[in-house]
Design a protein around this motif. Structure first.
Motif, short mmCIF file in Angstrom:
data_model
loop_
_atom_site.label_atom_id
_atom_site.label_comp_id
_atom_site.label_asym_id
_atom_site.label_seq_id
_atom_site.Cartn_x
_atom_site.Cartn_y
_atom_site.Cartn_z
N LYS A 156 0.84 -1.20 0.00
CA LYS A 156 0.00 0.00 0.00
C LYS A 156 0.88 1.24 0.00
O LYS A 156 2.10 1.18 0.11
CB LYS A 156 -0.93 0.00 1.22
CG LYS A 156 -0.22 0.18 2.55
CD LYS A 156 -1.22 0.29 3.69
CE LYS A 156 -0.52 0.58 5.02
NZ LYS A 156 0.11 1.91 5.04
N TYR A 160 1.28 8.12 5.68
CA TYR A 160 1.01 9.55 5.59
C TYR A 160 0.35 9.94 4.26
O TYR A 160 -0.06 11.10 4.09
CB TYR A 160 2.29 10.35 5.80
CG TYR A 160 3.45 9.92 4.93
CD1 TYR A 160 3.60 10.39 3.63
CD2 TYR A 160 4.41 9.04 5.42
CE1 TYR A 160 4.66 9.99 2.83
CE2 TYR A 160 5.48 8.64 4.63
CZ TYR A 160 5.59 9.11 3.34
OH TYR A 160 6.64 8.70 2.55
N GLN A 161 0.22 8.99 3.33
CA GLN A 161 -0.46 9.26 2.06
C GLN A 161 -1.84 8.61 1.99
O GLN A 161 -2.54 8.76 0.99
CB GLN A 161 0.39 8.77 0.88
CG GLN A 161 1.66 9.58 0.63
CD GLN A 161 2.37 9.15 -0.63
OE1 GLN A 161 2.28 8.01 -1.07
NE2 GLN A 161 3.10 10.08 -1.23
N GLU A 162 -2.23 7.91 3.03
CA GLU A 162 -3.53 7.23 3.01
C GLU A 162 -4.67 8.24 3.01
O GLU A 162 -4.67 9.20 3.77
CB GLU A 162 -3.66 6.30 4.22
CG GLU A 162 -2.76 5.09 4.16
CD GLU A 162 -3.02 4.13 5.32
OE1 GLU A 162 -3.99 4.37 6.08
OE2 GLU A 162 -2.27 3.16 5.47
N LYS A 163 -5.66 7.95 2.14
CA LYS A 163 -6.87 8.77 2.07
C LYS A 163 -8.05 7.86 1.75
O LYS A 163 -7.99 7.06 0.81
CB LYS A 163 -6.75 9.85 1.00
CG LYS A 163 -5.68 10.89 1.26
CD LYS A 163 -5.61 11.90 0.12
CE LYS A 163 -4.53 12.95 0.37
NZ LYS A 163 -4.44 13.94 -0.75
N GLY A 164 -9.13 7.96 2.51
CA GLY A 164 -10.32 7.18 2.25
C GLY A 164 -10.06 5.69 2.35
O GLY A 164 -9.28 5.22 3.17
N ASP A 165 -10.72 4.92 1.48
CA ASP A 165 -10.52 3.48 1.45
C ASP A 165 -9.13 3.18 0.88
O ASP A 165 -8.77 3.69 -0.19
CB ASP A 165 -11.59 2.81 0.59
CG ASP A 165 -12.98 2.91 1.21
OD1 ASP A 165 -13.06 3.01 2.45
OD2 ASP A 165 -13.97 2.90 0.45
N VAL A 166 -8.40 2.34 1.58
CA VAL A 166 -7.01 2.06 1.19
C VAL A 166 -6.90 0.66 0.61
O VAL A 166 -7.36 -0.31 1.23
CB VAL A 166 -6.07 2.19 2.41
CG1 VAL A 166 -4.64 1.83 2.03
CG2 VAL A 166 -6.14 3.61 2.97
#
Length: 296
Positions: A156, A160-166
């Motif tokens: 993944k 720190y770049q996760e947004k919404g559904d991962v």
């Protein structure tokens, strides 16, 4: 090929600074050997070295590794750093290596973008530190006699770049494995992997050494140890145990010596007296530790 395990633990190391789990307590008391965050050094000749992932503990790790000592007033036998993803525990160490000594940084386009978008990495003077783009499936030679081929593994984007559904098993340039070759020997380095595929297993089978993601023993380990709520798979790591865990899935891969690395502080395999450690030994696996040397 010489392989030095500079750091064997996952992000935060063992013990983690704010953790009172049984392993961290034992590491503080000396019953379990403390471990720093995941990083490896490889060399074809014992003279020129390549670091695979620059952990936040890189300064201490270099101080503990005599083959990586400078041989002059200013200099280093480290010719390059190669990154497998953009996780903090794999890129933050670059900031320690800012003292205007020449080396190359190899990463995919995605991870080079992470470095370029964050101004703090500008401390790596481009007159000395050259950033080079790796291409999936394309072999390069970061040091004489040592070749590396990056390849996709499911994973993944960095936290720190996760947004919404991962998508935790994304095939992209954000998570890669490295095939390292020197003097007729082959090592696979995969410190992060969310899912095993037939292609990946076939690559492993034709190798001499495998360093593989050993982050958690069981998928819900963070919850059962009261240290967090995310599962191993949600963090982008396949658990070791279970019918669909890495231990079972890699049981039929007989070619390489197999070693777990990038091991979380909560993982019971850190305890040398645990049944989980015995299970790994019985299955033919070893566990990486700081200062471990592998000669192929």
């Amino acid at each position: 090929m010489r392989v030095l395990i500079l750091g064997a633990a996952a992000g935060g190391g063992l013990p983690q600074w704010n953790c009172g789990c049984p392993n961290c307590v034992s590491a503080r008391s000396g019953d379990i050997e403390p471990q720093s965050q995941s990083s490896v050094a490889v060399s074809a000749d014992g003279e020129s070295w390549v670091v695979l992932n620059a952990s936040p503990d890189i300064r201490t790790q270099l101080l503990a590794a005599e083959p990586l000592y400078p041989g002059a007033i200013r200099g280093t036998p480290v010719s390059a750093v190669v990154l497998t993803n953009g996780d903090i525990d794999h890129i933050a160490g670059l900031l320690i290596l800012r003292e205007k000594t020449a080396f190359d940084v190899y990463a995919t386009g995605e991870i080079l973008g992470v470095l370029s978008e964050n101004a703090v990495f500008g401390v790596l003077d481009p007159d000395h530190v050259v950033q080079k783009k790796m291409r999936i499936g394309k072999t390069f030679e970061p040091a004489e006699g040592l070749s590396i081929t990056p390849y996709n593994v499911p994973g993944k984007v960095p936290l720190y770049q996760e947004k919404g559904d991962v998508d935790t098993a994304l095939i992209s340039e954000n998570t890669i494995g490295l095939e390292v070759k020197a003097n007729g020997k082959t090592m696979q380095y995969v410190p992060g992997c969310a899912m095993l595929t037939k292609t990946i297993k076939e690559r492993f089978a034709s190798s001499d050494q495998l360093l593989f993601d050993g982050t958690v023993w069981q998928n819900d380990e963070m919850k059962t140890t009261s240290t967090g709520i995310k599962t191993g798979r949600r963090m982008g790591h396949i658990p070791i145990s279970g019918d669909d865990g890495s231990l079972a899935q890699l049981a039929d891969v007989q070619g390489p010596a197999k070693t777990y690395i990038h091991i979380n502080n909560t993982n019971p395999i850190w305890n040398p007296k645990s049944p989980e450690r015995r299970a790994l030994k019985d299955a033919g696996w070893s566990i990486a530790y700081d200062g471990m040397e592998i000669v192929l």
